[in-house]
Design a protein around this motif. Structure first.
Motif, PDB file in Angstrom:
ATOM      1  N   ALA A  25       0.518  -1.048  -0.212  1.00 39.30           N
ATOM      2  CA  ALA A  25      -0.380   0.102   0.168  1.00 39.30           C
ATOM      3  C   ALA A  25       0.526   1.640   0.222  1.00 39.30           C
ATOM      4  N   PHE A  26       2.090   1.081   0.745  1.00 39.48           N
ATOM      5  CA  PHE A  26       2.847   2.458   0.696  1.00 39.48           C
ATOM      6  C   PHE A  26       3.723   2.902  -0.984  1.00 39.48           C
ATOM      7  N   GLU A  27       3.946   1.496  -1.467  1.00 40.43           N
ATOM      8  CA  GLU A  27       4.609   1.767  -2.054  1.00 40.43           C
ATOM      9  C   GLU A  27       3.191   2.520  -3.577  1.00 40.43           C
ATOM     10  N   LYS A  28       2.416   1.826  -3.284  1.00 38.53           N
ATOM     11  CA  LYS A  28       1.618   2.149  -4.602  1.00 38.53           C
ATOM     12  C   LYS A  28       1.508   3.989  -4.253  1.00 38.53           C
ATOM     13  N   ARG A  29       1.220   4.327  -2.589  1.00 41.64           N
ATOM     14  CA  ARG A  29       0.048   5.522  -2.665  1.00 41.64           C
ATOM     15  C   ARG A  29       1.624   6.467  -2.810  1.00 41.64           C
ATOM     16  N   TYR A  30       3.056   6.166  -3.026  1.00 42.23           N
ATOM     17  CA  TYR A  30       3.844   7.412  -2.826  1.00 42.23           C
ATOM     18  C   TYR A  30       5.197   7.538  -3.633  1.00 42.23           C
ATOM     19  N   PHE A  31       5.381   6.302  -4.320  1.00 41.56           N
ATOM     20  CA  PHE A  31       5.544   6.023  -5.269  1.00 41.56           C
ATOM     21  C   PHE A  31       5.589   6.297  -6.914  1.00 41.56           C
ATOM     22  N   HIS A  32       6.298   7.485  -7.692  1.00 43.11           N
ATOM     23  CA  HIS A  32       5.470   7.222  -9.354  1.00 43.11           C
ATOM     24  C   HIS A  32       6.627   6.394  -9.956  1.00 43.11           C
ATOM     25  N   MET A  33       5.940   4.975 -10.350  1.00 39.98           N
ATOM     26  CA  MET A  33       6.247   3.851 -10.836  1.00 39.98           C
ATOM     27  C   MET A  33       6.138   3.961 -12.707  1.00 39.98           C
ATOM     28  N   SER A  34       7.272   2.871 -13.402  1.00 37.10           N
ATOM     29  CA  SER A  34       6.560   2.476 -14.229  1.00 37.10           C
ATOM     30  C   SER A  34       5.291   1.569 -14.494  1.00 37.10           C
ATOM     31  N   SER A  35       4.378   1.736 -15.401  1.00 38.89           N
ATOM     32  CA  SER A  35       3.156   1.120 -15.230  1.00 38.89           C
ATOM     33  C   SER A  35       3.364  -0.470 -15.187  1.00 38.89           C
ATOM     34  N   ASP A  36       4.561  -1.066 -16.002  1.00 37.36           N
ATOM     35  CA  ASP A  36       4.654  -2.283 -16.421  1.00 37.36           C
ATOM     36  C   ASP A  36       5.709  -2.775 -15.348  1.00 37.36           C
ATOM     37  N   THR A  37       5.334  -3.972 -14.847  1.00 40.35           N
ATOM     38  CA  THR A  37       6.860  -4.636 -13.614  1.00 40.35           C
ATOM     39  C   THR A  37       7.663  -5.194 -14.554  1.00 40.35           C
ATOM     40  N   TYR A  38       8.040  -5.861 -13.865  1.00 43.56           N
ATOM     41  CA  TYR A  38       9.603  -6.096 -15.291  1.00 43.56           C
ATOM     42  C   TYR A  38      10.444  -7.404 -13.095  1.00 43.56           C
ATOM     43  N   SER A  39      11.143  -8.382 -13.531  1.00 45.49           N
ATOM     44  CA  SER A  39      11.571  -9.481 -12.876  1.00 45.49           C
ATOM     45  C   SER A  39      12.767  -9.943 -13.460  1.00 45.49           C
ATOM     46  N   SER A  40      13.664  -9.378 -14.717  1.00 50.14           N
ATOM     47  CA  SER A  40      14.639 -10.186 -15.294  1.00 50.14           C
ATOM     48  C   SER A  40      14.956  -9.341 -16.068  1.00 50.14           C
ATOM     49  N   ILE A  41      16.854  -8.951 -16.286  1.00 47.94           N
ATOM     50  CA  ILE A  41      17.786  -8.600 -17.472  1.00 47.94           C
ATOM     51  C   ILE A  41      16.588  -8.468 -18.025  1.00 47.94           C
ATOM     52  N   GLU A  42      16.138  -9.553 -19.220  1.00 55.01           N
ATOM     53  CA  GLU A  42      15.799 -10.007 -19.803  1.00 55.01           C
ATOM     54  C   GLU A  42      14.075  -9.229 -20.258  1.00 55.01           C
ATOM     55  N   GLU A  43      13.554  -9.112 -19.885  1.00 54.93           N
ATOM     56  CA  GLU A  43      12.266  -8.594 -19.491  1.00 54.93           C
ATOM     57  C   GLU A  43      12.905  -6.886 -19.001  1.00 54.93           C
ATOM     58  N   LEU A  44      13.796  -6.112 -19.145  1.00 55.42           N
ATOM     59  CA  LEU A  44      14.290  -4.986 -19.146  1.00 55.42           C
ATOM     60  C   LEU A  44      14.867  -4.420 -20.474  1.00 55.42           C
ATOM     61  N   LYS A  45      15.077  -5.538 -20.928  1.00 54.86           N
ATOM     62  CA  LYS A  45      16.444  -4.891 -22.647  1.00 54.86           C
ATOM     63  C   LYS A  45      15.468  -4.079 -23.506  1.00 54.86           C
ATOM     64  N   PRO A  46      14.170  -4.232 -23.259  1.00 57.72           N
ATOM     65  CA  PRO A  46      13.121  -2.907 -24.028  1.00 57.72           C
ATOM     66  C   PRO A  46      13.202  -1.716 -23.141  1.00 57.72           C
ATOM     67  N   LEU A  47      13.405  -1.662 -22.754  1.00 55.13           N
ATOM     68  CA  LEU A  47      13.556  -0.610 -21.796  1.00 55.13           C
ATOM     69  C   LEU A  47      14.922   0.766 -21.795  1.00 55.13           C
ATOM     70  N   ALA A  48      16.079   0.083 -22.369  1.00 53.45           N
ATOM     71  CA  ALA A  48      17.406   0.716 -22.996  1.00 53.45           C
ATOM     72  C   ALA A  48      17.157   1.986 -23.949  1.00 53.45           C
ATOM     73  N   ASP A  49      16.144   2.435 -23.850  1.00 55.41           N
ATOM     74  CA  ASP A  49      16.045   3.005 -24.911  1.00 55.41           C
ATOM     75  C   ASP A  49      15.170   4.098 -24.586  1.00 55.41           C
ATOM     76  N   LYS A  50      14.269   3.822 -23.495  1.00 57.77           N
ATOM     77  CA  LYS A  50      12.775   4.553 -23.185  1.00 57.77           C
ATOM     78  C   LYS A  50      12.997   5.810 -22.992  1.00 57.77           C
ATOM     79  N   TYR A  51      13.961   5.883 -21.732  1.00 57.25           N
ATOM     80  CA  TYR A  51      14.046   7.089 -21.186  1.00 57.25           C
ATOM     81  C   TYR A  51      15.335   8.350 -21.463  1.00 57.25           C
ATOM     82  N   LYS A  52      15.161   9.309 -21.247  1.00 58.51           N
ATOM     83  CA  LYS A  52      16.441  10.129 -21.660  1.00 58.51           C
ATOM     84  C   LYS A  52      17.747   9.336 -20.920  1.00 58.51           C
ATOM     85  N   ALA A  53      17.378   8.882 -19.484  1.00 58.12           N
ATOM     86  CA  ALA A  53      19.023   8.961 -18.817  1.00 58.12           C
ATOM     87  C   ALA A  53      18.565   7.366 -17.575  1.00 58.12           C
ATOM     88  N   PHE A  54      19.465   7.584 -17.105  1.00 60.61           N
ATOM     89  CA  PHE A  54      18.683   6.028 -16.168  1.00 60.61           C
ATOM     90  C   PHE A  54      19.691   6.487 -14.660  1.00 60.61           C
TER      91      PHE A  54
END
Length: 384
Positions: free
Chosen positions: A88-117
């Motif tokens: 509940a705390f996480e959902k109330r306070y954080f600004h999060m991505s709409s999708d969830t991820y659990s592995s590096i493979e799943e994260l790879k498509p995000l490599a150019d989604k943001y201006k920086a990391f």
């Protein structure tokens, strides 16, 4: 995939059901957004090790874990209540991505989604923790600026792994800027890469009490009524339990603990240690704020002990010798508060209500804050 060309993607332990981890994530996101006017998004990454560790009852992998699971299941209502409180705390306070991820493979498509990391703070570079993952070294990012803020290795030097000594050096070579939280981390990076990186404050220390209470609703009344002793750590040993019981007898004040799994597993009721039965970072802040005596073995215990100017003591153990793990000692040295860093034997001979001398804290803390904000300003400037 939709791109967030004007947004910084954050990677940290925001999904850990751990007060310090969640509060440092919130602090860094808040500072980037409100002090530096950067759009940010916490990448909702949590690997299987982390998800299982913080599940109401983790799935056992061997007979010892199976026994633990049976013990935890005897207090299932509290296991579930604790889990739901952090979610509940996480959902109330954080600004999060709409999708969830659990592995590096799943994260790879995000490599150019943001201006920086940006990765950090907390022990995101601790390669020995259960939820360790190369994702926190931003290994999935190829062509975007990468930054690290006040990262910690915990007590584990990643550059001395046999047979794989260059792996983490290669990761660090691709960062635009790095800052760390402790001297050991600074020393290990210098030895491995020849580069001396700056030490910055944990993000929780970049906000004062009033700023924190504008950010997090800690409630108007104490969670626990009356005078009490609060012990804060993720774990609790039999030795610590006996020590806390002795303090309780001397003072007539009850001792409270808020980790339901550990309280149940270690059968803390045998030593008259009470479970708070309310959970989450907001509850944690409330309980620290109103404690008569605050005892901790946690880095973020010392952080919020100082934020609230509490009468606190850090229990020094073989796991927190400065030669091995300087997370707490480095921080307390910076603030001139090493007198609060004691073994149980030392604490047993002291007046535990001896007040903390906070008179020098503003002068000690302000330069560290300025230095940390300057580092973050340099990150933002490099993006502009």
């Amino acid at each position: 995939m939709t791109t967030n060309a004007d947004t910084i993607g954050m990677m940290t332990f925001h999904a850990s059901h751990n007060n310090g981890s969640m509060l440092q994530a919130l602090a860094l996101q808040h500072i980037l957004e409100n002090h530096f006017h950067q759009k940010t998004e916490l990448i909702d990454f949590s690997n299987q090790g982390q998800r299982n560790m913080y599940a109401p009852v983790p799935k056992p992998k061997n007979w010892k874990q199976a026994i633990k699971s049976l013990i935890w299941s005897t207090n299932m209502s509290q296991m579930k209540h604790q889990y739901d409180s952090y979610e509940a705390f996480e959902k109330r306070y954080f600004h999060m991505s709409s999708d969830t991820y659990s592995s590096i493979e799943e994260l790879k498509p995000l490599a150019d989604k943001y201006k920086a990391f940006i990765t950090g703070s907390d022990q995101v570079w601790n390669i020995k923790c259960i939820d360790a993952d190369d994702a926190y070294y931003l290994s999935f990012v190829k062509d975007r600026p990468k930054f690290a803020y006040a990262v910690s290795f915990g007590a584990n030097n990643p550059f001395i792994l046999e047979g794989d000594t260059k792996r983490y050096e290669n990761y660090l070579e691709h960062f635009d800027k790095i800052s760390v939280r402790e001297k050991n981390a600074q020393k290990w990076i210098k030895e491995a890469t020849g580069v001396e990186v700056p030490i910055c404050l944990d993000p929780t220390m970049l906000l004062d009490e009033s700023e924190w209470e504008q950010l997090v609703d800690v409630g108007d009344t104490p969670v626990i009524s009356g005078d009490y002793i609060f012990y804060y750590c993720f774990s609790i040993t039999e030795e610590v339990q006996h020590f806390l019981k002795s303090i309780s007898k001397k003072t007539g004040m009850p001792v409270y603990f808020m980790e339901a799994k550990e309280w149940t597993l270690k059968m803390c009721w045998r030593n008259d240690i009470r479970l708070i039965r309310s959970y989450g970072p907001d509850v944690y802040m409330n309980v620290v704020k109103h404690a008569k005596l605050f005892v901790t073995s946690s880095f973020h215990g010392t952080a919020f002990g100082t934020i609230y100017r509490k009468n606190f003591w850090y229990i020094r153990s073989k796991h927190s010798e400065s030669s091995l793990d300087d997370r707490a000692s480095s921080f307390l040295t910076q603030l001139g508060l090493m007198s609060r860093y004691r073994t149980i034997a030392e604490l047993s001979a002291l007046d535990l209500f001896e007040p903390v001398d906070y008179t020098q804290l503003p002068d000690k803390l302000e330069p560290l804050r300025i230095h940390s904000f300057e580092y973050l300003q340099s990150v933002v400037d490099s993006l502009n």
